[in-house]
Design a protein around this motif. Structure first.
Motif, mmCIF file in Angstrom:
data_model
loop_
_atom_site.group_PDB
_atom_site.id
_atom_site.type_symbol
_atom_site.label_atom_id
_atom_site.label_comp_id
_atom_site.label_asym_id
_atom_site.label_seq_id
_atom_site.Cartn_x
_atom_site.Cartn_y
_atom_site.Cartn_z
ATOM 1 N N GLN A 1 -37.356 -12.406 -10.233
ATOM 2 C CA GLN A 1 -38.639 -12.958 -10.659
ATOM 3 C C GLN A 1 -38.901 -14.229 -9.867
ATOM 4 O OE1 GLN A 1 -37.917 -13.546 -14.820
ATOM 5 N NE2 GLN A 1 -38.805 -11.554 -15.367
ATOM 6 N N CYS A 2 -40.165 -14.456 -9.548
ATOM 7 C CA CYS A 2 -40.537 -15.676 -8.844
ATOM 8 C C CYS A 2 -40.184 -16.888 -9.712
ATOM 9 C CB CYS A 2 -42.030 -15.657 -8.542
ATOM 10 S SG CYS A 2 -42.640 -17.235 -7.928
ATOM 11 N N VAL A 3 -39.478 -17.885 -9.128
ATOM 12 C CA VAL A 3 -39.098 -19.058 -9.926
ATOM 13 C C VAL A 3 -40.306 -19.958 -10.224
ATOM 14 C CG1 VAL A 3 -36.652 -19.145 -9.268
ATOM 15 C CG2 VAL A 3 -38.346 -20.348 -7.863
ATOM 16 N N GLY A 4 -41.457 -19.665 -9.592
ATOM 17 C CA GLY A 4 -42.666 -20.435 -9.859
ATOM 18 C C GLY A 4 -43.454 -19.857 -11.012
ATOM 19 N N CYS A 5 -43.904 -18.604 -10.849
ATOM 20 C CA CYS A 5 -44.814 -18.013 -11.841
ATOM 21 C C CYS A 5 -44.131 -16.988 -12.749
ATOM 22 C CB CYS A 5 -45.997 -17.362 -11.130
ATOM 23 S SG CYS A 5 -45.515 -16.020 -10.029
ATOM 24 N N GLY A 6 -42.880 -16.652 -12.436
ATOM 25 C CA GLY A 6 -42.155 -15.733 -13.306
ATOM 26 C C GLY A 6 -42.498 -14.262 -13.119
ATOM 27 N N ASP B 1 -48.159 -5.844 -3.771
ATOM 28 C CA ASP B 1 -49.134 -6.890 -3.430
ATOM 29 C C ASP B 1 -48.703 -8.274 -3.923
ATOM 30 O OD1 ASP B 1 -49.402 -6.159 -6.004
ATOM 31 O OD2 ASP B 1 -51.580 -5.794 -5.979
ATOM 32 N N HIS B 2 -47.461 -8.364 -4.400
ATOM 33 C CA HIS B 2 -46.917 -9.658 -4.837
ATOM 34 C C HIS B 2 -45.464 -9.745 -4.355
ATOM 35 C CE1 HIS B 2 -45.283 -12.602 -7.897
ATOM 36 N NE2 HIS B 2 -46.411 -13.193 -7.588
ATOM 37 N N PRO B 3 -45.268 -9.774 -3.025
ATOM 38 C CA PRO B 3 -43.894 -9.781 -2.496
ATOM 39 C C PRO B 3 -43.283 -11.177 -2.572
ATOM 40 C CG PRO B 3 -45.459 -9.813 -0.678
ATOM 41 C CD PRO B 3 -46.277 -9.766 -1.946
ATOM 42 N N GLN C 1 -39.444 -16.801 -4.360
ATOM 43 C CA GLN C 1 -40.807 -17.237 -4.669
ATOM 44 C C GLN C 1 -41.833 -16.316 -4.026
ATOM 45 O OE1 GLN C 1 -40.332 -21.108 -2.907
ATOM 46 N NE2 GLN C 1 -40.416 -22.103 -4.911
ATOM 47 N N CYS C 2 -42.958 -16.195 -4.709
ATOM 48 C CA CYS C 2 -44.064 -15.435 -4.148
ATOM 49 C C CYS C 2 -44.876 -16.350 -3.234
ATOM 50 C CB CYS C 2 -44.934 -14.866 -5.266
ATOM 51 S SG CYS C 2 -45.904 -16.118 -6.114
ATOM 52 N N ARG C 3 -45.887 -15.761 -2.599
ATOM 53 C CA ARG C 3 -46.666 -16.501 -1.606
ATOM 54 C C ARG C 3 -47.373 -17.719 -2.210
ATOM 55 N NH1 ARG C 3 -48.898 -11.884 1.031
ATOM 56 N NH2 ARG C 3 -47.121 -11.706 2.425
ATOM 57 N N SER C 4 -47.922 -17.547 -3.421
ATOM 58 C CA SER C 4 -48.693 -18.671 -3.990
ATOM 59 C C SER C 4 -47.810 -19.790 -4.543
ATOM 60 C CB SER C 4 -49.654 -18.186 -5.094
ATOM 61 O OG SER C 4 -49.386 -16.882 -5.483
ATOM 62 N N CYS C 5 -46.550 -19.480 -4.861
ATOM 63 C CA CYS C 5 -45.679 -20.514 -5.446
ATOM 64 C C CYS C 5 -44.765 -21.145 -4.404
ATOM 65 C CB CYS C 5 -44.808 -19.908 -6.535
ATOM 66 S SG CYS C 5 -45.737 -19.184 -7.878
ATOM 67 N N ARG C 6 -44.825 -20.623 -3.226
ATOM 68 C CA ARG C 6 -43.858 -20.978 -2.197
ATOM 69 C C ARG C 6 -43.671 -22.479 -1.946
ATOM 70 N NH1 ARG C 6 -43.540 -18.717 3.929
ATOM 71 N NH2 ARG C 6 -41.914 -20.192 4.522
HETATM 72 ZN ZN ZN Z 1 -44.907 -17.002 -7.972
#
Ligand code: ZN
Length: 255
Positions: free
Chosen positions: A153-158, A164-166, A178-183
């Motif tokens: 799970q992304c440590v930013g948004c979970g 489409d959410h790599p 992390q995903c692209r937006s939380c990077r």
């Molecule tokens: Zn994220």
């Protein structure tokens, strides 16, 4: 009065010079944790210790408890490490493993699990050295300390990973993907992430088999380097964090 002599199985982590002819040997023992001891006369040509106290040596050692440092009184080799000494890569890998243990383990606190892990990685270094051995070991050390990176799970948004959410990055301080937006962390490639999942899933053996299989897909150096770099940075982040928390503890304690 209790005997001041004790015996233990031990792996030599490092040695350094002391005076004209002695060395301090840092052991990771099976039952007494990390021990520093003086090997007297070891640097003389006809030392009774011979070459038995080299880094990575696996020995039975008899030690005499001293007021500051213990003193080595007897050494028997359990398993020589000479296979590694001729191989520069394996030696570099062995040094990295020994240094990591030396930095992580406090003095004289029994760490039997770490000892067993070190014994296992020592065997792997002798039998099938690979650039993957060190990162796999660092992750195992961290896991034993209760530090396990978040890979699912992304440590930013979970959010979970999807097409489409790599996951595109790994933050060593926050400890996960992390995903692209939380990077905020450094880039991680999909292949490196897959390899990391295998290593953390306890599949080092299978990964090494695949890497040795001429018909199988060989792991490219860039992927291995990526995973190795991530392991080193995560290890450093953990050691730093621990040193910082120790510093705070000591300040309160001394006040
Ligand atoms: Zn994220």
């Amino acid at each position: 009065m209790a005997s001041r002599l004790y015996r233990d199985a031990a792996i030599v982590l490092r040695t350094y010079r002391l005076g004209e002819s002695d060395r301090i040997v840092v052991f990771l023992t099976e039952n007494h944790g990390k021990v520093r001891a003086v090997a007297k006369g070891i640097r003389k040509t006809r030392s009774r210790f011979g070459g038995r106290l080299e880094p990575l040596s696996y020995v039975n050692v008899q030690l005499h408890r001293g007021s500051s440092l213990d003193v080595v009184s007897q050494v028997e080799t359990i398993d020589a490490s000479s296979a590694v000494y001729g191989d520069l890569d394996a030696m570099t890998e062995a040094s990295a493993v020994l240094e990591a243990v030396d930095r992580l383990v406090p003095d004289q606190e029994p760490v039997p699990q770490t000892f067993r892990m070190l014994l296992g990685v020592r065997r792997t270094l002798i039998e099938r050295p690979s650039p993957l051995v060190v990162p796999a070991f660092l992750w195992k050390l961290l896991a034993a300390e209760g530090v396990r990176p978040e890979l699912d799970q992304c440590v930013g948004c979970g959010a979970d990973e999807s097409a489409d959410h790599p996951f595109v990055a790994f933050d060593t301080v926050r400890g996960g993907v992390q995903c692209r937006s939380c990077r905020t962390g450094g880039t991680i490639g999909a292949d490196a992430l897959a390899l990391l999942r295998d290593l953390l899933g306890g599949k080092l053996g299978a990964v090494l088999d695949a890497a040795h299989d001429p018909s199988g897909q060989r792991l490219g150096d860039p992927i291995v380097n990526e995973v190795a770099d991530l392991a080193t940075r995560s290890f450093e982040a953990h050691v730093e964090k621990r040193l910082r928390s120790l510093g705070i503890f000591e300040r309160h304690d001394g006040a």
